[in-house]
Write a protein that holds these residues in place. Sequence first.
Motif, PDB file in Angstrom:
ATOM      1  N   HIS A  96     -28.932  92.012  69.162  1.00 60.07           N
ATOM      2  CA  HIS A  96     -29.543  92.182  67.841  1.00 60.07           C
ATOM      3  C   HIS A  96     -31.007  92.588  67.972  1.00 60.07           C
ATOM      4  O   HIS A  96     -31.916  91.855  67.537  1.00 60.07           O
ATOM      5  CB  HIS A  96     -29.418  90.884  67.044  1.00 60.07           C
ATOM      6  N   PRO A  97     -31.293  93.762  68.532  1.00 61.19           N
ATOM      7  CA  PRO A  97     -32.685  94.166  68.721  1.00 61.19           C
ATOM      8  C   PRO A  97     -33.439  94.450  67.436  1.00 61.19           C
ATOM      9  O   PRO A  97     -34.670  94.438  67.427  1.00 61.19           O
ATOM     10  CB  PRO A  97     -32.557  95.437  69.566  1.00 61.19           C
ATOM     11  N   PHE A  98     -32.718  94.708  66.331  1.00 64.82           N
ATOM     12  CA  PHE A  98     -33.388  94.996  65.064  1.00 64.82           C
ATOM     13  C   PHE A  98     -33.819  93.732  64.315  1.00 64.82           C
ATOM     14  O   PHE A  98     -34.538  93.828  63.325  1.00 64.82           O
ATOM     15  CB  PHE A  98     -32.471  95.819  64.145  1.00 64.82           C
ATOM     16  N   GLU A  99     -33.370  92.579  64.781  1.00 62.63           N
ATOM     17  CA  GLU A  99     -33.666  91.348  64.064  1.00 62.63           C
ATOM     18  C   GLU A  99     -35.176  91.117  63.970  1.00 62.63           C
ATOM     19  O   GLU A  99     -35.883  91.103  64.982  1.00 62.63           O
ATOM     20  CB  GLU A  99     -33.002  90.154  64.751  1.00 62.63           C
ATOM     21  N   ASP A 100     -35.669  90.973  62.737  1.00 67.89           N
ATOM     22  CA  ASP A 100     -37.096  90.758  62.451  1.00 67.89           C
ATOM     23  C   ASP A 100     -37.972  91.908  62.942  1.00 67.89           C
ATOM     24  O   ASP A 100     -39.179  91.735  63.142  1.00 67.89           O
ATOM     25  CB  ASP A 100     -37.585  89.446  63.071  1.00 67.89           C
ATOM     26  N   LYS A 101     -37.392  93.078  63.120  1.00 70.71           N
ATOM     27  CA  LYS A 101     -38.138  94.247  63.596  1.00 70.71           C
ATOM     28  C   LYS A 101     -38.561  95.103  62.406  1.00 70.71           C
ATOM     29  O   LYS A 101     -37.732  95.458  61.572  1.00 70.71           O
ATOM     30  CB  LYS A 101     -37.277  95.078  64.539  1.00 70.71           C
ATOM     31  N   PRO A 102     -39.841  95.466  62.283  1.00 71.11           N
ATOM     32  CA  PRO A 102     -40.273  96.345  61.191  1.00 71.11           C
ATOM     33  C   PRO A 102     -39.652  97.735  61.349  1.00 71.11           C
ATOM     34  O   PRO A 102     -39.722  98.330  62.428  1.00 71.11           O
ATOM     35  CB  PRO A 102     -41.795  96.398  61.356  1.00 71.11           C
ATOM     36  N   VAL A 103     -39.060  98.236  60.279  1.00 69.08           N
ATOM     37  CA  VAL A 103     -38.390  99.542  60.301  1.00 69.08           C
ATOM     38  C   VAL A 103     -38.859 100.386  59.120  1.00 69.08           C
ATOM     39  O   VAL A 103     -38.977  99.884  58.000  1.00 69.08           O
ATOM     40  CB  VAL A 103     -36.850  99.398  60.257  1.00 69.08           C
ATOM     41  N   MET A 104     -39.124 101.644  59.381  1.00 65.19           N
ATOM     42  CA  MET A 104     -39.440 102.621  58.338  1.00 65.19           C
ATOM     43  C   MET A 104     -38.365 103.693  58.358  1.00 65.19           C
ATOM     44  O   MET A 104     -37.925 104.137  59.426  1.00 65.19           O
ATOM     45  CB  MET A 104     -40.813 103.241  58.591  1.00 65.19           C
ATOM     46  N   ILE A 105     -37.943 104.127  57.192  1.00 60.94           N
ATOM     47  CA  ILE A 105     -36.907 105.154  57.086  1.00 60.94           C
ATOM     48  C   ILE A 105     -37.527 106.455  56.585  1.00 60.94           C
ATOM     49  O   ILE A 105     -38.292 106.461  55.613  1.00 60.94           O
ATOM     50  CB  ILE A 105     -35.788 104.715  56.115  1.00 60.94           C
ATOM     51  N   VAL A 106     -37.211 107.541  57.261  1.00 60.17           N
ATOM     52  CA  VAL A 106     -37.574 108.882  56.804  1.00 60.17           C
ATOM     53  C   VAL A 106     -36.320 109.741  56.886  1.00 60.17           C
ATOM     54  O   VAL A 106     -35.304 109.326  57.447  1.00 60.17           O
ATOM     55  CB  VAL A 106     -38.704 109.497  57.667  1.00 60.17           C
TER      56      VAL A 106
END
Length: 412
Positions: A96-106
């Motif tokens: 689960h590397p995305f857990e609590d990870k800041p993500v921006m979508i473009v």
Amino acid sequence: MKFVGLVGSNADESYNRKLLEFIRRQFKVKFELEVLEIDDIPMFNQDENWEECFQLRLLYHKITRADGVIIATPEHNHTITAALKSVLEWLSFKVHPFEDKPVMIVGASYYDQGTSRAQVHLRKILDAPGVNAFTLPGNEFLLGKAKEAFDGNGNITDQGTVKFLEMCLDNFIKYVGVVSSLKKPKPIEAEDLYCKGAIDTTILGIDPDDPDWLEKAAKQVNAVEGDTYVKLDNGLLTVNQLNMFLNAMPFELTYADDNNQFLYYNDAHPDPNTMLGKRVKEQVGNRLGTVHGTLPPARMKNVEWVVGTLRNGNQEYVRTIVPGTPPEVINTHNYQAMYYPDGSYAGINEIIFNFKPWLDWYLKETGQRLVGGTGMQTVHGATDADSGASSTDAAGSGADLTTDADSGASIQ
């Protein structure tokens, strides 16, 4: 800050790849962006082992260590690509590397909507249990009519669009700063500082603590030396040239592998007693536990903390200033994580140097000076004062390690 950009398409030609590459070039002063591909990742199958795919391992390690992730998604049939959805399935099942990870979508698309519907779907996926990303709300960057948006050099031609993109990225940088303050580091497990196991590059049959380890190990593996050429990633040097190059570095360098075995130091000082982190040739090959064997148990725990912090990806480097040195010396230690091609932890590259001459040179060149009391000095001056350089920043970054470093011991 270090971000990774995820190309949401597995196509050879992708406007979303162009968009990420433009962001990487255009805003390189604001942050470092590494663009990652998903082209060789198989469709998700929970019966298969994710670790058997090199690209999945790479994505896992890169995303885990990144300060934030920028995902550029195309829009296929009003949603994201099957390839991107599959990647997110892989990275939310066993790991689960995305857990609590800041993500921006473009996103970029041929049409006016600019992937608006795909972005809505992607936000829902990133919020799902198992993914649990911190997706920046609002702040939508939708690049429509992508065929006309770029020039022949891959640059976005409309300056209004570039300015809006910069505003969105500035908002993301601020968001990452806020989210990072909430991040909980992974718990550090006990480190094997005595090399009880082995890795692929471990030379077996010779006691690591043998003072003649270097000569015996070199003979066993037929190690090259002298004027034998070594092909590097970006060069061709003889072993003698490599030694000259490394020994001429204005730093003391060491390397310990991910099995916690001390394998190298450069000979920057002919007399070990003049070194900021004293080393002798008989230590080469030693277990880290042996190298630091004279430290009290509490300080050995600090050695474990440094290694575990870098191994876990909680930090990419640990810096500390050793107290108790004379005024003309600022004994600075930088412990940097190293990585294998798939992004997994490969050991520690340590750099030790006297920061004082560098600081003096910087102040002289910029016309600045240190002001304030001891331990609270900051850089002031008419030139380039907004650089933010300060002795407070340098010392504060290593505050948690002072109990380990105050003897001059290094993570060799």
